[in-house]
Scaffold this motif. Structure first.
Motif, PDB file in Angstrom:
ATOM      1  N   TYR A 133      -4.988   4.358  -4.902  1.00 22.63           N
ATOM      2  CA  TYR A 133      -5.259   3.225  -4.009  1.00 22.63           C
ATOM      3  C   TYR A 133      -6.517   3.490  -3.177  1.00 22.63           C
ATOM      4  O   TYR A 133      -7.472   2.689  -3.166  1.00 22.63           O
ATOM      5  CB  TYR A 133      -4.047   2.996  -3.108  1.00 22.63           C
ATOM      6  CG  TYR A 133      -4.240   1.964  -2.028  1.00 22.63           C
ATOM      7  CD1 TYR A 133      -4.138   0.604  -2.310  1.00 22.63           C
ATOM      8  CD2 TYR A 133      -4.514   2.345  -0.717  1.00 22.63           C
ATOM      9  CE1 TYR A 133      -4.315  -0.349  -1.309  1.00 22.63           C
ATOM     10  CE2 TYR A 133      -4.689   1.403   0.291  1.00 22.63           C
ATOM     11  CZ  TYR A 133      -4.591   0.056  -0.011  1.00 22.63           C
ATOM     12  OH  TYR A 133      -4.765  -0.885   0.977  1.00 22.63           O
TER      13      TYR A 133
ATOM     14  N   VAL B 104       1.700   4.445   5.412  1.00 18.45           N
ATOM     15  CA  VAL B 104       0.572   5.239   4.912  1.00 18.45           C
ATOM     16  C   VAL B 104      -0.715   4.910   5.665  1.00 18.45           C
ATOM     17  O   VAL B 104      -1.312   5.778   6.303  1.00 18.45           O
ATOM     18  CB  VAL B 104       0.375   5.020   3.394  1.00 18.45           C
ATOM     19  CG1 VAL B 104      -0.807   5.855   2.890  1.00 18.45           C
ATOM     20  CG2 VAL B 104       1.638   5.395   2.627  1.00 18.45           C
ATOM     21  N   VAL B 105      -1.180   3.664   5.584  1.00 19.85           N
ATOM     22  CA  VAL B 105      -2.463   3.299   6.197  1.00 19.85           C
ATOM     23  C   VAL B 105      -2.448   3.539   7.705  1.00 19.85           C
ATOM     24  O   VAL B 105      -3.385   4.147   8.258  1.00 19.85           O
ATOM     25  CB  VAL B 105      -2.809   1.832   5.881  1.00 19.85           C
ATOM     26  CG1 VAL B 105      -4.005   1.361   6.720  1.00 19.85           C
ATOM     27  CG2 VAL B 105      -3.114   1.668   4.398  1.00 19.85           C
TER      28      VAL B 105
ATOM     29  N   ILE C 259       5.956   2.861  -1.855  1.00 20.11           N
ATOM     30  CA  ILE C 259       4.571   2.760  -1.402  1.00 20.11           C
ATOM     31  C   ILE C 259       3.913   1.459  -1.844  1.00 20.11           C
ATOM     32  O   ILE C 259       2.980   0.976  -1.199  1.00 20.11           O
ATOM     33  CB  ILE C 259       3.751   3.977  -1.885  1.00 20.11           C
ATOM     34  CG1 ILE C 259       2.388   4.014  -1.172  1.00 20.11           C
ATOM     35  CG2 ILE C 259       3.587   3.966  -3.402  1.00 20.11           C
ATOM     36  CD1 ILE C 259       1.594   5.259  -1.458  1.00 20.11           C
ATOM     37  N   ASN C 260       4.381   0.852  -2.943  1.00 20.41           N
ATOM     38  CA  ASN C 260       3.725  -0.370  -3.417  1.00 20.41           C
ATOM     39  C   ASN C 260       4.160  -1.613  -2.652  1.00 20.41           C
ATOM     40  O   ASN C 260       3.658  -2.695  -2.922  1.00 20.41           O
ATOM     41  CB  ASN C 260       3.970  -0.562  -4.917  1.00 20.41           C
ATOM     42  CG  ASN C 260       5.408  -0.298  -5.287  1.00 20.41           C
ATOM     43  OD1 ASN C 260       6.320  -0.892  -4.744  1.00 20.41           O
ATOM     44  ND2 ASN C 260       5.636   0.614  -6.232  1.00 20.41           N
TER      45      ASN C 260
ATOM     46  N   LEU D  84      -1.739  -2.304  -5.893  1.00 16.88           N
ATOM     47  CA  LEU D  84      -0.554  -1.462  -6.082  1.00 16.88           C
ATOM     48  C   LEU D  84       0.590  -2.378  -6.504  1.00 16.88           C
ATOM     49  O   LEU D  84       1.130  -3.132  -5.695  1.00 16.88           O
ATOM     50  CB  LEU D  84      -0.206  -0.741  -4.784  1.00 16.88           C
ATOM     51  CG  LEU D  84      -0.648   0.708  -4.648  1.00 16.88           C
ATOM     52  CD1 LEU D  84      -0.330   1.225  -3.252  1.00 16.88           C
ATOM     53  CD2 LEU D  84       0.038   1.580  -5.685  1.00 16.88           C
TER      54      LEU D  84
ATOM     55  N   THR E 297       5.563  -0.661   3.428  1.00 20.17           N
ATOM     56  CA  THR E 297       5.433   0.791   3.312  1.00 20.17           C
ATOM     57  C   THR E 297       3.972   1.215   3.278  1.00 20.17           C
ATOM     58  O   THR E 297       3.564   2.163   3.969  1.00 20.17           O
ATOM     59  CB  THR E 297       6.136   1.293   2.036  1.00 20.17           C
ATOM     60  OG1 THR E 297       7.441   0.745   1.966  1.00 20.17           O
ATOM     61  CG2 THR E 297       6.219   2.805   2.030  1.00 20.17           C
ATOM     62  N   LEU E 298       3.179   0.549   2.463  1.00 21.93           N
ATOM     63  CA  LEU E 298       1.771   0.915   2.342  1.00 21.93           C
ATOM     64  C   LEU E 298       1.071   0.841   3.694  1.00 21.93           C
ATOM     65  O   LEU E 298       0.318   1.751   4.074  1.00 21.93           O
ATOM     66  CB  LEU E 298       1.076  -0.002   1.335  1.00 21.93           C
ATOM     67  CG  LEU E 298      -0.419   0.224   1.131  1.00 21.93           C
ATOM     68  CD1 LEU E 298      -0.693   1.609   0.574  1.00 21.93           C
ATOM     69  CD2 LEU E 298      -0.994  -0.853   0.211  1.00 21.93           C
TER      70      LEU E 298
ATOM     71  N   ALA F 257      -0.953   6.707  -3.805  1.00 20.46           N
ATOM     72  CA  ALA F 257      -1.816   6.648  -2.620  1.00 20.46           C
ATOM     73  C   ALA F 257      -3.224   7.110  -2.968  1.00 20.46           C
ATOM     74  O   ALA F 257      -4.216   6.518  -2.515  1.00 20.46           O
ATOM     75  CB  ALA F 257      -1.231   7.520  -1.508  1.00 20.46           C
TER      76      ALA F 257
ATOM     77  N   TYR G  16      -8.277  -5.034  -1.337  1.00 15.65           N
ATOM     78  CA  TYR G  16      -7.029  -4.863  -2.086  1.00 15.65           C
ATOM     79  C   TYR G  16      -6.319  -6.203  -2.279  1.00 15.65           C
ATOM     80  O   TYR G  16      -6.561  -7.172  -1.541  1.00 15.65           O
ATOM     81  CB  TYR G  16      -6.107  -3.855  -1.408  1.00 15.65           C
ATOM     82  CG  TYR G  16      -5.556  -4.265  -0.055  1.00 15.65           C
ATOM     83  CD1 TYR G  16      -4.296  -4.848   0.069  1.00 15.65           C
ATOM     84  CD2 TYR G  16      -6.289  -4.043   1.115  1.00 15.65           C
ATOM     85  CE1 TYR G  16      -3.789  -5.208   1.309  1.00 15.65           C
ATOM     86  CE2 TYR G  16      -5.791  -4.395   2.360  1.00 15.65           C
ATOM     87  CZ  TYR G  16      -4.535  -4.982   2.455  1.00 15.65           C
ATOM     88  OH  TYR G  16      -4.032  -5.339   3.679  1.00 15.65           O
TER      89      TYR G  16
ATOM     90  N   THR H 224       4.047  -3.789   0.750  1.00 13.64           N
ATOM     91  CA  THR H 224       3.055  -3.864   1.819  1.00 13.64           C
ATOM     92  C   THR H 224       3.577  -3.254   3.121  1.00 13.64           C
ATOM     93  O   THR H 224       2.790  -2.677   3.882  1.00 13.64           O
ATOM     94  CB  THR H 224       2.627  -5.323   2.061  1.00 13.64           C
ATOM     95  OG1 THR H 224       3.780  -6.138   2.256  1.00 13.64           O
ATOM     96  CG2 THR H 224       1.837  -5.855   0.876  1.00 13.64           C
TER      97      THR H 224
ATOM     98  N   ASN I 174       6.974   5.852  -6.505  1.00 17.78           N
ATOM     99  CA  ASN I 174       6.710   6.296  -5.138  1.00 17.78           C
ATOM    100  C   ASN I 174       6.177   7.719  -5.175  1.00 17.78           C
ATOM    101  O   ASN I 174       6.873   8.675  -4.842  1.00 17.78           O
ATOM    102  CB  ASN I 174       8.007   6.229  -4.323  1.00 17.78           C
ATOM    103  CG  ASN I 174       7.748   5.894  -2.879  1.00 17.78           C
ATOM    104  OD1 ASN I 174       6.769   5.220  -2.573  1.00 17.78           O
ATOM    105  ND2 ASN I 174       8.600   6.357  -1.990  1.00 17.78           N
TER     106      ASN I 174
END
Length: 514
Positions: free
Chosen positions: A93, A228-229, A218-219, A105, A223-224, A90, A172, A221, A85
């Motif tokens: 990615y 993040v996204v 983060i890896n 990821l 969380t990502l 990020a 992705y 989905t 993490n």
């Protein structure tokens, strides 16, 4: 039910996807122009925090994208990212997608053996390793990029702009457990980020200036995407934590970073209430919390409301389409329901026996999402038969048994397949059973999701039949599983049986396992 006879949860009005669309540009380029000095991403650890502004993140991504392009990878090449993490996850990615490649990821919990399978299965052209995996002896027809390699590539002159990709071009891959013993890749297009837009208004409530704190890795989905996204695409700030696990860390981080939204799985909320003393922190910045990955028990929701005075908006989604059912600012919470389909989605319950006509409110069937949703996957990676089986005409059909009430709220009634949900991760029993049967002395094995010590949480439990005379050693079995399975796939307990329960046809009767 609408006047035209169509269930109220079927809605097709949505913003059209721009035909030329790059996921990384969508998240980063406009923010770098409009709010260059605002914080984009913060990763907090035991030794301190790493912080990047929107302008810094945009530049770092374009530099690493140029470095990746210098490797001579073919267009659409898969770049597998095996990191913890950390901020570089990020960075790698977005850089892969910015350069026109397909980012993967991978979970940091995977064993070396599982990671090797994934790299081979996706046909990776490059494998980027984080600090925890630098010494792994990966070999194959791909570039292995360790810390020094990535640092060198990240010093490249930046690409002037993000690669001009079509909305339907692959962006992705994520791997998920199905009902087989092999995880399968779910391939998503750049448009998947655009397909998340209904979530902003109808679940997360995200906008410019918000601070999103996510409790996951983060890896994953969840969380990502949510951690993040979504905040980056909305002009908000993302905060992740990779320090020592501590339930008290989350209230402290909310206070320190003035988080306006906190996202986690139900188990994290439970741990905070039990050990984290949320009353001792200043949570005044928090508007609401988000929950997904597993069902949110109404008792847990009531406890959280009572202790913090804050709401939890639940949601339901899957790797193939992300989150499409939720409560939120426009859909008041109904305890024990994850909410209703977000406007712009076409979601229905279809008859279990077949057909494409959505069922009426109150009727129980299989959860389905129309395949023209911009968030829908492109397909399963090299699994054409499974992909065909997943679609019924214009509908992607899940294994979830649900009903929708007259107001469009969804109510869950289990699954038709045997996929387990442990801590928010979907795990195939077949994958666990395959490993159990490799253990010396085990002649039969089964795995099932069962209640843990806390009645509101579940664990994976192993059931084994040993060869005559073989030792019944629970510790040895659990140790073997930990060595060959990601932590979230591992059984937490073993029960020894003289025989597995089977039906008249000799098939395992999983429901009859103690």
């Amino acid at each position: 039910m609408r006047e035209d006879g169509v269930p109220s949860n079927i809605c097709s009005a949505r913003e059209p996807v721009p035909p030329r669309f790059n996921l990384a540009r969508y998240c980063l380029a406009e923010n770098a122009r409009l709010r260059p000095d605002a914080t984009a991403l913060t990763v907090v650890g035991d030794a301190g925090a790493q912080r990047w502004t929107h302008a810094e993140l945009d530049l770092k991504v374009r530099r690493l994208a140029a470095g990746l392009q210098s490797l001579g990878l073919p267009a659409g090449a898969r770049v597998m990212i095996r990191m913890g993490n950390e901020a570089n996850a990020a960075l790698a990615y977005f850089a892969s997608i910015a350069a026109g490649y397909v980012a993967l990821l991978a979970s940091s919990q995977l064993t070396f053996e599982e990671a090797e399978f994934m790299a081979r299965d996706c046909g990776a052209s490059a494998l980027a390793l984080g600090a925890s995996f630098e010494n792994e002896p990966h070999s194959g027809d791909f570039h292995v990029l360790r810390g020094a390699d990535l640092a060198r590539l990240a010093e490249s002159a930046p690409i002037p702009d993000y690669v001009d990709t079509a909305a339907d071009d692959p962006a992705y891959l994520v791997y998920t457990s199905g009902t087989t013993s092999r995880p399968k890749g779910v391939l998503h297009a750049h448009r998947a980020a655009w397909g998340r837009r209904p979530m902003r208004e109808h679940w997360t409530g995200l906008g410019p200036g918000d601070v999103m704190l996510h409790a996951g890795a983060i890896n994953w989905t969840y969380t990502l995407g949510v951690g993040v996204v979504d905040p980056l695409s909305a002009g908000a700030s993302a905060v992740l934590y990779n320090g020592h696990p501590d339930p008290a860390a989350w209230p402290r981080l909310i206070e320190t970073y003035r988080a306006t939204i906190f996202a986690a799985v139900p188990g994290v909320f439970r741990q905070i209430l039990k050990y984290g003393a949320p009353e001792t922190a200043n949570l005044s910045s928090l508007r609401h919390a988000l929950s997904a990955g597993a069902a949110l028990p109404s008792s847990l929701l009531a406890d959280w409301r009572g202790r913090t005075g804050k709401e939890i908006f639940e949601a339901f989604g899957m790797s193939e389409i992300s989150t499409f059912v939720s409560s939120g600012p426009t859909a008041p919470v109904r305890p024990d329901s994850p909410g209703r389909p977000q406007p712009g989605r076409a979601v229905a319950a279809l008859p279990q026996e077949g057909g494409e006509t959505p069922l009426r409110p109150g009727e129980t069937g299989l959860l389905a999402v129309r395949r023209d949703d911009p968030g829908m996957m492109l397909g399963y990676w090299n699994r054409e038969e499974e992909e065909r089986e997943a679609f019924r005409g214009e509908w992607f059909v899940s294994g979830d048994i649900v009903e929708f009430d007259a107001d469009g709220y969804m109510w869950r009634h289990g699954r038709v397949d045997e996929v387990m949900n442990a801590g928010g991760y979907r795990v195939s029993p077949a994958e666990v059973e395959k490993r159990l049967l490799e253990i010396n002395g085990v002649v039969e094995a089964a795995a099932a999701e069962r209640p843990g010590r806390d009645a509101t949480a579940t664990i994976i439990k192993a059931y084994v039949v040993m060869r005559d005379g073989a030792a019944r050693d629970e510790t040895a079995i659990l140790d073997y599983c930990r060595a060959h399975l990601a932590a979230y796939k591992c059984p937490r307990a073993v029960m020894f049986l003289d025989a597995l329960p089977r039906n008249a046809n000799g098939k395992l009767n999983r429901a009859a396992l103690p």
